[in-house]
Write an enzyme that holds these catalytic residues in place. Structure first.
Site, short mmCIF file in Angstrom:
data_model
loop_
_atom_site.label_atom_id
_atom_site.label_comp_id
_atom_site.label_asym_id
_atom_site.label_seq_id
_atom_site.Cartn_x
_atom_site.Cartn_y
_atom_site.Cartn_z
CB ALA A 125 -0.93 -0.02 1.22
CG MET A 126 3.90 1.94 -2.28
SD MET A 126 5.07 2.09 -3.67
CE MET A 126 6.04 0.63 -3.44
CD GLU A 128 -1.14 8.38 1.55
OE1 GLU A 128 -1.43 9.60 1.60
OE2 GLU A 128 -0.41 7.80 2.38
CD GLU A 243 5.08 -2.62 -8.18
OE1 GLU A 243 5.77 -2.25 -7.21
OE2 GLU A 243 3.88 -2.29 -8.33
NE ARG A 269 -16.47 -12.49 -39.83
CZ ARG A 269 -17.78 -12.58 -39.84
NH1 ARG A 269 -18.37 -13.75 -39.64
NH2 ARG A 269 -18.53 -11.52 -40.04
CD GLN A 337 -11.28 -1.59 -36.45
OE1 GLN A 337 -11.65 -1.24 -35.32
NE2 GLN A 337 -11.92 -1.25 -37.55
CG HIS A 339 -11.42 -10.59 -32.86
ND1 HIS A 339 -10.08 -10.35 -32.71
CD2 HIS A 339 -11.60 -11.89 -32.52
CE1 HIS A 339 -9.47 -11.45 -32.30
NE2 HIS A 339 -10.37 -12.40 -32.18
N GLY A 340 -13.71 -7.41 -35.70
CA GLY A 340 -14.97 -6.77 -36.09
C GLY A 340 -15.93 -6.68 -34.93
CD GLU A 368 1.63 9.65 -19.17
OE1 GLU A 368 1.37 8.92 -18.18
OE2 GLU A 368 1.10 9.45 -20.29
C1 FAD Z 1 -6.17 -1.67 -10.71
C2 FAD Z 1 -5.16 -0.92 -9.95
C3 FAD Z 1 -4.37 -1.60 -9.02
C4 FAD Z 1 -3.43 -0.89 -8.26
N1 FAD Z 1 -2.72 -1.55 -7.27
C5 FAD Z 1 -1.95 -0.83 -6.42
C6 FAD Z 1 -1.35 -1.46 -5.28
O1 FAD Z 1 -1.47 -2.68 -5.06
N2 FAD Z 1 -0.63 -0.69 -4.42
C7 FAD Z 1 -0.47 0.65 -4.61
O2 FAD Z 1 0.19 1.28 -3.80
N3 FAD Z 1 -1.03 1.28 -5.69
C8 FAD Z 1 -1.78 0.57 -6.58
N4 FAD Z 1 -2.37 1.20 -7.65
C9 FAD Z 1 -2.20 2.64 -7.82
C10 FAD Z 1 -1.33 3.04 -9.00
O3 FAD Z 1 0.02 2.73 -8.73
C11 FAD Z 1 -1.56 4.53 -9.28
O4 FAD Z 1 -2.86 4.64 -9.83
C12 FAD Z 1 -0.53 5.12 -10.20
O5 FAD Z 1 0.73 5.20 -9.57
C13 FAD Z 1 -0.91 6.52 -10.70
O6 FAD Z 1 -1.28 7.34 -9.65
P1 FAD Z 1 -2.68 8.16 -9.71
O7 FAD Z 1 -3.74 7.21 -10.09
O8 FAD Z 1 -2.82 8.90 -8.45
O9 FAD Z 1 -2.49 9.17 -10.93
P2 FAD Z 1 -1.82 10.63 -10.86
O10 FAD Z 1 -0.53 10.57 -10.15
O11 FAD Z 1 -2.85 11.58 -10.34
O12 FAD Z 1 -1.57 10.93 -12.38
C14 FAD Z 1 -2.58 11.46 -13.27
C15 FAD Z 1 -1.96 11.66 -14.63
O13 FAD Z 1 -0.90 12.62 -14.54
C16 FAD Z 1 0.25 12.07 -15.13
N5 FAD Z 1 1.47 12.57 -14.48
C17 FAD Z 1 1.83 12.43 -13.20
N6 FAD Z 1 3.05 12.97 -13.00
C18 FAD Z 1 3.46 13.45 -14.19
C19 FAD Z 1 4.63 14.11 -14.65
N7 FAD Z 1 5.63 14.38 -13.83
N8 FAD Z 1 4.70 14.45 -15.96
C20 FAD Z 1 3.69 14.16 -16.80
N9 FAD Z 1 2.56 13.55 -16.43
C21 FAD Z 1 2.45 13.19 -15.16
C22 FAD Z 1 0.15 10.58 -14.93
O14 FAD Z 1 0.98 9.91 -15.85
C23 FAD Z 1 -1.34 10.39 -15.21
O15 FAD Z 1 -1.55 10.33 -16.59
C24 FAD Z 1 -3.26 0.50 -8.47
C25 FAD Z 1 -4.03 1.16 -9.43
C26 FAD Z 1 -4.98 0.47 -10.15
C27 FAD Z 1 -5.81 1.23 -11.14
#
Ligand code: FAD
Length: 380
Positions: A125-126, A128, A243, A269, A337, A339-340, A368
């Protein structure tokens, strides 16, 4: 599929993985996808089959296998079986690494045997609500009080979050030091003040439980600190290349599966008296995708060899993560695509691949963020 880079013992292990998935996962998978979570029992069965803790030492019940090609084979088979859960990859390749590397002998004895037997399910859990890409922004705090830490805060998007018995939590032990004030603590099921939020509904990976975690004056024994206080960022930086490689492995394995299926479809197909694959546009699409897959496999192998030699750099891990996952998304789109209309139906495998692929460029560090890391390595 080019598999020359694997030896006889990997292929033997592949059979074990395939049989396990066929016997213990496939029959229940549709129900798990509907429920949004798997039965805990399958974890114990995976432990009995020797599929958990592949890299953990035998003294703790693990496979003691340092060769990362074994987890790669397991991922390939998981993707070939189209299993969206259990979250074995996170458990084996991500969390087990944190719990073997910086832990004390007492901690290893406490957690690793359960991780290897499937009695204990792990999560990390990293992230938030206000801190995903930038871990320095996390707000969860852990304040030392006697022989405990008192945790307060919230985590989100946690894979295996609901089923997890041990959660590696990133929290600030010295908030004034920003990213240099983060520590990793293990929070165990049943700890007072630790609760789980709603099960999050996602676009894909439905069987994989994802949820929020809450810590309200949650008192964690100081003995649950991983490594040194305030060294969490360094541990995460050390763990993230592995990871990211595991996510790239999933991407390449998914591409292998999608292409094999699409080729079969394109050959069978018929439209306008010809097979779909015989039209030059589609033939060139398939030829291009096959070439891209080969390049991805070669680069992935290079990175796996690097990890095995203890030399996988942060930059190479970032490159392989963003490139293979973007390829996966793109190939899912192009295969759909071909697979239509049938590809657009929920019941089609390619539509599920399309939905499942989308998260791959987001978690484990977005495309990013990966490019920022590579840019930094170029002195930019
Ligand atoms: C299904 C799923 C499972 C997950 N499992 C885990 C887990 O087990 N443990 C855990 O800790 N987390 C987990 N995550 C979280 C995941 O690691 C984060 O969603 C991810 O790191 C992106 O953070 P955010 O969603 O807050 O997006 P944001 O940080 O808010 O980013 C939003 C957008 O801004 C862009 N952005 C951010 N910084 C920059 C930059 N410097 N320059 C340009 N663009 C930028 C990003 O690329 C993105 O397009 C999971 C997420 C999902 C969807």
């Amino acid at each position: 599929m080019a598999r020359s880079r694997y030896e006889a013992e990997h292929e033997q292990f592949r059979v074990t993985c395939r049989e396990f998935l066929h016997r213990e996962v496939r029959p229940h998978h549709a129900r798990w996808e509907r429920d949004g979570i798997v039965d805990r029992e399958v974890w114990r069965k995976a432990g009995q089959a020797g599929l958990l803790g592949i890299g953990v030492g035998p003294a703790y019940g693990g496979g003691g296998e340092p060769d990362y090609r074994f987890p790669v084979v397991f991922s390939q088979e998981i993707m070939w079986a189209r299993a969206t859960a259990p979250g074995f990859v996170a458990h084996n390749d991500v969390i087990a690494t944190y719990l073997t590397g910086q832990t004390t002998e007492e901690q290893r004895k406490r957690w690793l045997p359960g991780l290897c037997s499937g009695e204990l399910i792990a999560a990390i859990a990293m992230s938030e609500p206000d801190a995903g890409s930038n871990v320095a922004d996390i707000r969860t705090t852990a304040v030392r009080d006697g022989d405990s830490y008192v945790l307060n805060g919230q985590k989100t998007f946690i894979t295996n979050g609901e089923n997890a018995d041990v959660v590696v939590v990133a929290a600030k032990t010295a908030p004034e030091r920003g990213a240099q004030g983060i520590s990793l603590l293990v929070v165990e099921r049943g700890t007072a003040g630790f609760t789980r939020g709603r099960r999050m509904e996602k676009l894909g990976w439905h069987a994989s439980d994802t949820c929020e975690l809450f810590f309200d004056d949650c008192r964690v024994p100081a003995d649950n600190l991983i490594g040194k206080e305030n060294a969490g960022l360094a541990y995460m930086m050390a763990g993230l290349p592995r990871e990211r490689l595991s996510i790239a492995t999933v991407a390449v394995s998914a591409v292998e599966r999608m292409l094999a299926d699409t080729l079969e479809y394109a050959k069978s197909r018929e439209i306008f008296g010809h097979t779909v694959g015989s039209f030059q546009h589609n033939r060139f699409q398939l030829a291009t995708m096959e070439t891209e897959l080969t390049i991805a496999q070669v680069f992935l192998d290079h990175c796996v060899a690097g990890l095995n030699a203890g030399q996988l750099s942060v930059t190479d891990a970032a490159k392989v993560k963003w490139w293979t996952t973007e390829l996966q998304v793109d190939i899912a789109n192009r295969c759909l695509q071909i697979h239509g209309g049938y590809g657009y139906l929920k019941e089609s495998a390619i539509s599920r691949e399309w939905a499942n692929s989308r998260v791959q460029t987001i978690y484990g560090g977005t495309t990013e963020v990966m490019k920022e890391l590579i840019g930094r390595s170029l002195g930019l």
